[in-house]
Motif scaffolding. Structure first.
Motif, PDB file in Angstrom:
ATOM      1  N   ASN A   7       0.831  -1.200   0.000  1.00 24.10           N
ATOM      2  CA  ASN A   7       0.000   0.000   0.000  1.00 24.10           C
ATOM      3  C   ASN A   7       0.872   1.258   0.000  1.00 24.10           C
ATOM      4  N   CYS A   8       1.736   1.346  -1.022  1.00 30.81           N
ATOM      5  CA  CYS A   8       2.650   2.487  -1.156  1.00 30.81           C
ATOM      6  C   CYS A   8       1.987   3.573  -1.993  1.00 30.81           C
ATOM      7  N   THR A   9       1.997   4.805  -1.486  1.00 36.15           N
ATOM      8  CA  THR A   9       1.383   5.919  -2.210  1.00 36.15           C
ATOM      9  C   THR A   9       2.387   6.675  -3.070  1.00 36.15           C
ATOM     10  N   GLY A  10       3.660   6.296  -3.001  1.00 43.35           N
ATOM     11  CA  GLY A  10       4.680   6.996  -3.780  1.00 43.35           C
ATOM     12  C   GLY A  10       5.020   8.368  -3.240  1.00 43.35           C
ATOM     13  N   CYS A  11       4.811   8.587  -1.947  1.00 40.50           N
ATOM     14  CA  CYS A  11       5.071   9.909  -1.356  1.00 40.50           C
ATOM     15  C   CYS A  11       6.564  10.235  -1.294  1.00 40.50           C
ATOM     16  N   LYS A  12       7.405   9.199  -1.305  1.00 40.59           N
ATOM     17  CA  LYS A  12       8.869   9.326  -1.319  1.00 40.59           C
ATOM     18  C   LYS A  12       9.475   9.820   0.001  1.00 40.59           C
ATOM     19  N   TYR A  13       8.715   9.734   1.075  1.00 35.07           N
ATOM     20  CA  TYR A  13       9.274  10.088   2.386  1.00 35.07           C
ATOM     21  C   TYR A  13      10.405   9.141   2.770  1.00 35.07           C
ATOM     22  N   CYS A  14      10.383   7.936   2.215  1.00 35.25           N
ATOM     23  CA  CYS A  14      11.367   6.912   2.581  1.00 35.25           C
ATOM     24  C   CYS A  14      12.722   7.114   1.918  1.00 35.25           C
ATOM     25  N   ILE A  15      12.808   8.011   0.973  1.00 34.61           N
ATOM     26  CA  ILE A  15      14.074   8.224   0.270  1.00 34.61           C
ATOM     27  C   ILE A  15      14.579   9.644   0.527  1.00 34.61           C
ATOM     28  N   GLU A  57       6.388  -0.104  -6.894  1.00 33.71           N
ATOM     29  CA  GLU A  57       5.525   0.114  -8.060  1.00 33.71           C
ATOM     30  C   GLU A  57       5.601  -1.078  -9.014  1.00 33.71           C
ATOM     31  N   LEU A  58       6.803  -1.573  -9.258  1.00 22.55           N
ATOM     32  CA  LEU A  58       6.965  -2.720 -10.152  1.00 22.55           C
ATOM     33  C   LEU A  58       6.382  -3.993  -9.543  1.00 22.55           C
ATOM     34  N   LEU A  59       6.547  -4.162  -8.233  1.00 26.03           N
ATOM     35  CA  LEU A  59       5.953  -5.323  -7.557  1.00 26.03           C
ATOM     36  C   LEU A  59       4.430  -5.284  -7.684  1.00 26.03           C
ATOM     37  N   ASN A  60       3.847  -4.130  -7.419  1.00 24.84           N
ATOM     38  CA  ASN A  60       2.390  -3.989  -7.532  1.00 24.84           C
ATOM     39  C   ASN A  60       1.910  -4.231  -8.956  1.00 24.84           C
ATOM     40  N   ASN A  61       2.614  -3.662  -9.918  1.00 28.18           N
ATOM     41  CA  ASN A  61       2.218  -3.844 -11.321  1.00 28.18           C
ATOM     42  C   ASN A  61       2.285  -5.310 -11.732  1.00 28.18           C
ATOM     43  N   ALA A  62       3.294  -6.014 -11.245  1.00 25.39           N
ATOM     44  CA  ALA A  62       3.465  -7.419 -11.607  1.00 25.39           C
ATOM     45  C   ALA A  62       2.243  -8.247 -11.224  1.00 25.39           C
ATOM     46  N   PHE A  63       1.689  -7.971 -10.050  1.00 23.39           N
ATOM     47  CA  PHE A  63       0.541  -8.752  -9.582  1.00 23.39           C
ATOM     48  C   PHE A  63      -0.787  -8.146 -10.032  1.00 23.39           C
ATOM     49  N   MET A  64      -0.846  -6.832 -10.092  1.00 18.62           N
ATOM     50  CA  MET A  64      -2.085  -6.180 -10.501  1.00 18.62           C
ATOM     51  C   MET A  64      -2.434  -6.515 -11.947  1.00 18.62           C
TER      52      MET A  64
END
Length: 376
Positions: A295-303, A316-323
């Motif tokens: 459940n990543c929103t891509g806010c980029k606080y982690c980087i 994003e790539l992990l989510n796309n792979a399964f979605m």
């Protein structure tokens, strides 16, 4: 074909635009015979918005489009191409590329010129090198009729760019999955309220909304009371919005051209979706998104990560792979863009700094392990 006026430009354009980045290939080059047939058929059947760019097909696209249009077709279309923003390091580069593009396209003017692939970093550099003076000059000289930009960054950056100049149109990635991605619906409406024309790219999410579909998705489509295939549903969602002027499609076969023209002619009516059809779109969206792994929103606080892991990109790539039921394609992108640059999940040393910053409280360390396992 149906037409809409693009923003406040006074130009009527076909609601389906021809994106010239996915022509069929022969020996890794544009298959000129097949591609010419496609482009001529499209124009003869009402498509008048032709979109290319400097890097498409490794620089071949503009040359090929110019060759096709010179045979009496240039006057029948609105031609769009783009300044390769990432290659501009000084003011002179802007003129170098646009003159080269005019020569490749065999034309003395461009109807719709975009500053390509804008993000915060490139936009700042372009402004420092006199972007707005360049735009003013090429418009006053008639080299360019209308100016806009294509975009790949966050909503706040999009709004900043929209507010920064008297742009005439914007091109954004948008489809029924990407309503909250990059500019998203909020950005689309914001730009429209400012009078900008709206051009849509990736209506099918690079084919992910129509290819290799899971049984859950196909069941929703097959059980709908409205007879419409996956392509039709994706386009209908976009054509229904009165704020959207052009939907670009990067077509790779004549059959796709024929199908997309038929869909545009039949379905391209503003605000025509029934309540039931909107519910079907919601079912499709919810089903795709139910397959998301993080459940990543891509806010980029982690980087930035001290070990250079591009955490949001990994997720994003992990989510796309399964979605989108396609691990192979996303593994290829993971290896190309993250492993190749040393920004992949295996660089994680489990320091935990990212987890302290994450507003979604994601167990990032464990999820990065899932990324590694999925794409190993």
């Amino acid at each position: 074909m149906r037409y809409r006026e693009i923003g406040n430009t006074g130009e009527k354009v076909s609601i389906l635009g021809f994106g010239c980045m996915r022509f069929p290939l022969k020996d890794n080059k544009i298959d000129k015979k097949k591609s010419r047939e496609m482009l001529i058929y499209a124009i003869d059947n009402g498509i008048n918005y032709i979109d290319t760019a400097y890097p498409y097909h490794n620089g071949e696209s503009e040359i090929f489009v110019g060759e096709v249009l010179k045979d009496g077709y240039r006057e029948k279309v609105k031609l769009a191409t783009k300044l390769p923003s990432w290659l501009v390091n000084k003011r002179e580069d802007m003129y170098k590329y646009i003159y080269e593009q005019l020569e490749k396209l065999q034309t003395d003017y461009i109807d719709f010129y975009l500053i390509h692939n804008l993000n915060k970093k490139d936009y700042t550099r372009l402004k420092e090198n006199g972007l707005f003076d360049f735009i003013k000059d090429i418009k006053e000289r008639g080299i360019v009729k209308h100016i806009g930009f294509s975009f790949h960054d966050t909503l706040d950056v999009f709004k900043e760019i929209v507010d920064d100049y008297d742009w005439e149109f914007a091109q954004i990635q948008y489809n029924y999955i990407d309503e909250d991605y990059q500019a998203g619906t909020d950005g689309l409406m914001y730009a429209r309220e400012k009078g900008l024309g709206i051009v849509i790219m990736e209506p099918l999410r690079g084919g992910a909304l129509v290819n290799n579909l899971s049984s859950d998705i196909t069941n929703i489509i097959n059980n709908s009371l409205t007879s419409r295939n996956a392509v039709g549903w994706a386009f209908k969602f976009l054509y229904d919005k009165k704020e959207i002027d052009v939907v670009l499609s990067g077509m790779s076969s004549l059959e796709q051209v024929v199908e997309n023209i038929n869909i545009a002619s039949k379905e391209g009516i503003k605000e025509s979706m029934s309540k039931y059809e909107k519910e079907t779109i919601k079912e499709l969206r919810d089903m795709f998104k139910s397959k998301i792994r993080v459940n990543c929103t891509g806010c980029k606080y982690c980087i930035p990560c001290p070990n250079s892991v591009k955490i949001p990109n990994c997720f994003e790539l992990l989510n796309n792979a399964f979605m989108f039921n396609d691990i192979g394609k996303n593994k290829e992108q993971y290896n190309m863009f993250l492993v190749g640059s040393g920004n992949d999940a295996k660089k994680c040393v489990e320091c935990g700094l990212c987890e302290e910053k994450c507003p979604q409280h994601i167990n990032i360390i464990e999820k990065l392990k899932e990324v590694k396992d999925t794409f190993k």
